[in-house]
Design a protein around this motif. Structure first.
Motif, short mmCIF file in Angstrom:
data_model
loop_
_atom_site.label_atom_id
_atom_site.label_comp_id
_atom_site.label_asym_id
_atom_site.label_seq_id
_atom_site.Cartn_x
_atom_site.Cartn_y
_atom_site.Cartn_z
N CYS B 144 0.85 -1.20 0.00
CA CYS B 144 0.00 0.00 0.00
C CYS B 144 0.88 1.25 0.00
O CYS B 144 0.66 2.17 -0.79
CB CYS B 144 -0.91 0.03 1.23
N VAL B 145 1.85 1.28 0.89
CA VAL B 145 2.74 2.45 0.97
C VAL B 145 3.47 2.63 -0.36
O VAL B 145 3.57 3.73 -0.90
CB VAL B 145 3.74 2.29 2.13
N PHE B 146 3.94 1.52 -0.90
CA PHE B 146 4.71 1.51 -2.14
C PHE B 146 3.90 2.05 -3.31
O PHE B 146 4.42 2.77 -4.16
CB PHE B 146 5.11 0.06 -2.43
N THR B 147 2.61 1.70 -3.36
CA THR B 147 1.79 2.05 -4.53
C THR B 147 0.86 3.22 -4.25
O THR B 147 0.00 3.54 -5.08
CB THR B 147 0.94 0.84 -4.99
N GLY B 148 1.00 3.87 -3.08
CA GLY B 148 0.22 5.08 -2.84
C GLY B 148 -1.21 4.83 -2.37
O GLY B 148 -2.05 5.72 -2.45
N VAL B 149 -1.52 3.62 -1.89
CA VAL B 149 -2.85 3.37 -1.33
C VAL B 149 -2.88 3.95 0.09
O VAL B 149 -2.01 3.62 0.91
CB VAL B 149 -3.15 1.86 -1.29
N PRO B 150 -3.86 4.81 0.41
CA PRO B 150 -3.90 5.39 1.76
C PRO B 150 -4.03 4.30 2.82
O PRO B 150 -4.82 3.36 2.66
CB PRO B 150 -5.16 6.26 1.73
N LEU B 151 -3.30 4.44 3.89
CA LEU B 151 -3.33 3.41 4.94
C LEU B 151 -4.65 3.38 5.70
O LEU B 151 -4.91 2.44 6.46
CB LEU B 151 -2.15 3.61 5.91
N ALA B 152 -5.48 4.40 5.48
CA ALA B 152 -6.80 4.40 6.12
C ALA B 152 -7.64 3.19 5.69
O ALA B 152 -8.58 2.81 6.38
CB ALA B 152 -7.55 5.69 5.78
N VAL B 153 -7.29 2.56 4.54
CA VAL B 153 -8.07 1.39 4.10
C VAL B 153 -7.75 0.16 4.94
O VAL B 153 -8.48 -0.83 4.89
CB VAL B 153 -7.82 1.04 2.60
N VAL B 154 -6.66 0.17 5.68
CA VAL B 154 -6.23 -1.03 6.40
C VAL B 154 -6.98 -1.13 7.72
O VAL B 154 -6.87 -0.26 8.58
CB VAL B 154 -4.71 -1.00 6.66
N ASP B 155 -7.76 -2.21 7.86
CA ASP B 155 -8.51 -2.41 9.09
C ASP B 155 -7.56 -2.75 10.24
O ASP B 155 -6.61 -3.51 10.06
CB ASP B 155 -9.51 -3.56 8.88
N ASP B 156 -7.80 -2.20 11.40
CA ASP B 156 -7.04 -2.52 12.62
C ASP B 156 -5.54 -2.30 12.44
O ASP B 156 -4.71 -3.09 12.91
CB ASP B 156 -7.32 -3.99 13.01
N LEU B 157 -5.20 -1.22 11.73
CA LEU B 157 -3.79 -0.97 11.41
C LEU B 157 -2.93 -0.87 12.67
O LEU B 157 -1.92 -1.56 12.81
CB LEU B 157 -3.67 0.31 10.57
N ASP B 158 -3.36 -0.01 13.59
CA ASP B 158 -2.51 0.20 14.77
C ASP B 158 -2.51 -1.00 15.70
O ASP B 158 -1.50 -1.28 16.37
CB ASP B 158 -2.95 1.47 15.52
#
Ligand SMILES: [Zn+2]
Lengths: 283, 206
Positions: B144-158
């Motif tokens: 995601c970081v590599f391809t510019g996908v916002p990390l807000a899409v990642v569930d339970d990131l923290d």
């Protein structure tokens, strides 16, 4: 100049092409399924090809602001290979997809009995799925090929107004002009058709139901020849509106008959044809 | 997110009768779902839903069709994904956390994460990704970081981000820095929250 290329094989082109096309005014394309140069030997390889036409390639196009649609079919050349013929059984699944706006390319290559069967069968599929048909005409024995093509189209019962007969030239245009079929011209660097010859044809036959494409693929071809044809039209005295009709409104109207053209939110293509609404055609 | 919420959000689609009829149909005739699933965007629309945020009309309608099946949710989801165009695949991925299934559909996440279609990668990192093993999850976040996908899409990131992910992000940040290229702000912020990656934590090691 907004341009809709109604026949281009983007799978065989690079991102440089997408960039140059977008800069030249190409906002939308239709990519017909066709022969890839290397003969295929199994059905599964068609599955992957068709999947890329409704998956990866539209995504790739979208990154350059180009809207991508496809037509799906077993092409005439490979219809002659018994290993490929079961592809016909796969087609109904693909003909239900949003991005598929016609059955094609179908038609003749060498005018064999196997091609007869695949052509007629796929015209019937177009009728059953309420889709237009994109018909390729053969490179060799062209005039007789077009005559036979029109006979098969007439026999199929498909509305002629939902058929685009492609790769026409000065000789074969006469055969199709008297029908209600749409007329496609592939502008190539050397063979088939050139921008000045295309302008002459538009002078003689008018702009109604006339479509211009680059048919760019893995061979020597140029995706910017649609733009070059528009410029040649302007130089020859055609109006901006004439150019817009040939390079935008005609392909939008033809493929819009599918009810599946989605040209919403396309920069520089605001004044779209009413038929592009996505809400048409039921089960 | 529940099917009832999606159903309520779809009251305003142009042709709600079509959706109602399609839902009744799949409940009694599951074999009808492939065609209805393909048709749903043309009949219901593709625009974003005001609520729930992050959902489009076609994703919501297709999710409802899947949740409305009487049985065989996992097998049907897999078939619809394998035979779907990009939008259908995305809808299946969005639907997975709402289906009465276990981890059987994780191979679909692997497939989506392998693609270069950022919309599929993003859709694979919703709540169903709790079934995704930690190494694959970390690589997907890095992608995601590599391809510019916002990390807000990642569930339970923290909750899930760990020291190993921090180390991977720090290495990417170093590469980017050396090349004179910026890191996305949300990735830098995550790295700040995680520390510099020199103290790997094992809280969520899988
Ligand atoms: Zn072609």
């Amino acid at each position: 100049m907004r341009i809709f290329d109604p026949h281009i094989h983007m799978t065989s082109r690079t991102t440089d092409d997408y960039e140059r096309m977008a800069a030249a005014g190409v906002r939308a394309v239709v990519e017909p399924a066709f022969w890839l140069g290397q003969p295929r030997t199994s059905v599964d390889t068609f599955v992957d090809y068709f999947d890329s036409l409704i998956g990866w390639e539209p995504f790739r196009a979208g990154q350059f602001g180009v809207r991508h649609h496809a037509t799906v079919a077993l092409n005439p050349k490979e219809a002659n290979d018994p290993r490929c013929r079961p592809v016909l059984d796969l087609l109904p699944r693909y003909l239900d997809k949003d991005g598929v706006v016609a059955v094609g390319e179908i038609g003749y290559d060498s005018m064999t009995p196997a091609e007869d069967a695949a052509f007629a069968g796929q015209l019937a599929l177009a009728v059953a799925h309420d889709l237009p048909a994109l018909v390729h005409t053969p490179h060799r024995d062209k005039a007789r090929g077009v005559e036979r093509t029109l006979a098969v189209v007439a026999e199929s019962g498909i509305d002629h107004g939902r058929v685009l007969v492609d790769h026409l030239n000065e000789v074969t245009v006469k055969l199709v002009r008297d029908t209600r079929c749409w007329l496609g011209f592939s502008i190539y660097p050397e063979t088939k058709m050139s921008p000045p010859r295309m302008v002459e044809l538009l002078r003689t036959y008018g702009t109604e139901r006339m479509l211009v494409n680059s048919a760019a693929d893995w061979g020597r071809s140029d995706p910017l020849l649609t733009r070059a044809t528009g410029e040649a039209m302007l130089l020859a005295g055609f109006t901006e509106d004439d150019v817009d009709r040939v390079l935008w409104r005609n392909p939008v109207e033809f493929y819009g008959q599918s009810g599946r053209l989605d040209l919403t939110d396309l920069e520089g293509a605001a004044a779209t044809f009413a038929g592009n609404s996505i809400l048409r055609g039921g089960e | 997110m529940t099917p009832d919420q999606l159903r309520a959000a779809l009251r305003g689609v142009p042709d709600p009768q079509w959706l109602d009829a399609a839902l009744r149909r799949v409940a009694t005739d599951p074999a009808a779902i492939p065609r209805l699933f393909a048709l749903a965007a043309r009949r219901c629309g593709r625009g974003p839903l005001p609520d729930p945020p992050g959902w489009t009309v076609d994703e919501a309608a297709r999710t409802l069709l899947l949740t409305g099946l009487p049985a065989d949710h996992a097998a049907t989801a897999e078939a619809l994904y394998r035979h779907g165009d990009a939008a259908e695949k995305r809808a299946v991925l969005r639907a997975l956390p709402l289906l009465p299934i276990g981890a059987e559909c994780v191979p679909l996440l692997h497939d989506a994460i392998r693609t270069n279609d950022t919309r599929l990668v993003a859709a694979a990192l919703g709540p169903y990704a709790r079934h995704l093993e930690q190494p694959a999850w970390r690589h997907a976040v890095l992608k995601c970081v590599f391809t510019g996908v916002p990390l807000a899409v990642v569930d339970d990131l923290d909750g899930r981000a760990d020291g190993e992910l921090a180390a991977m992000l720090a290495a990417l940040a170093a590469e980017r820095h050396a090349a004179g290229r910026a890191m996305p702000a949300d990735a830098t912020a995550l790295l700040d929250r995680l520390g510099d990656g020199s103290h790997p934590t094992t809280a969520r090691e899988a």
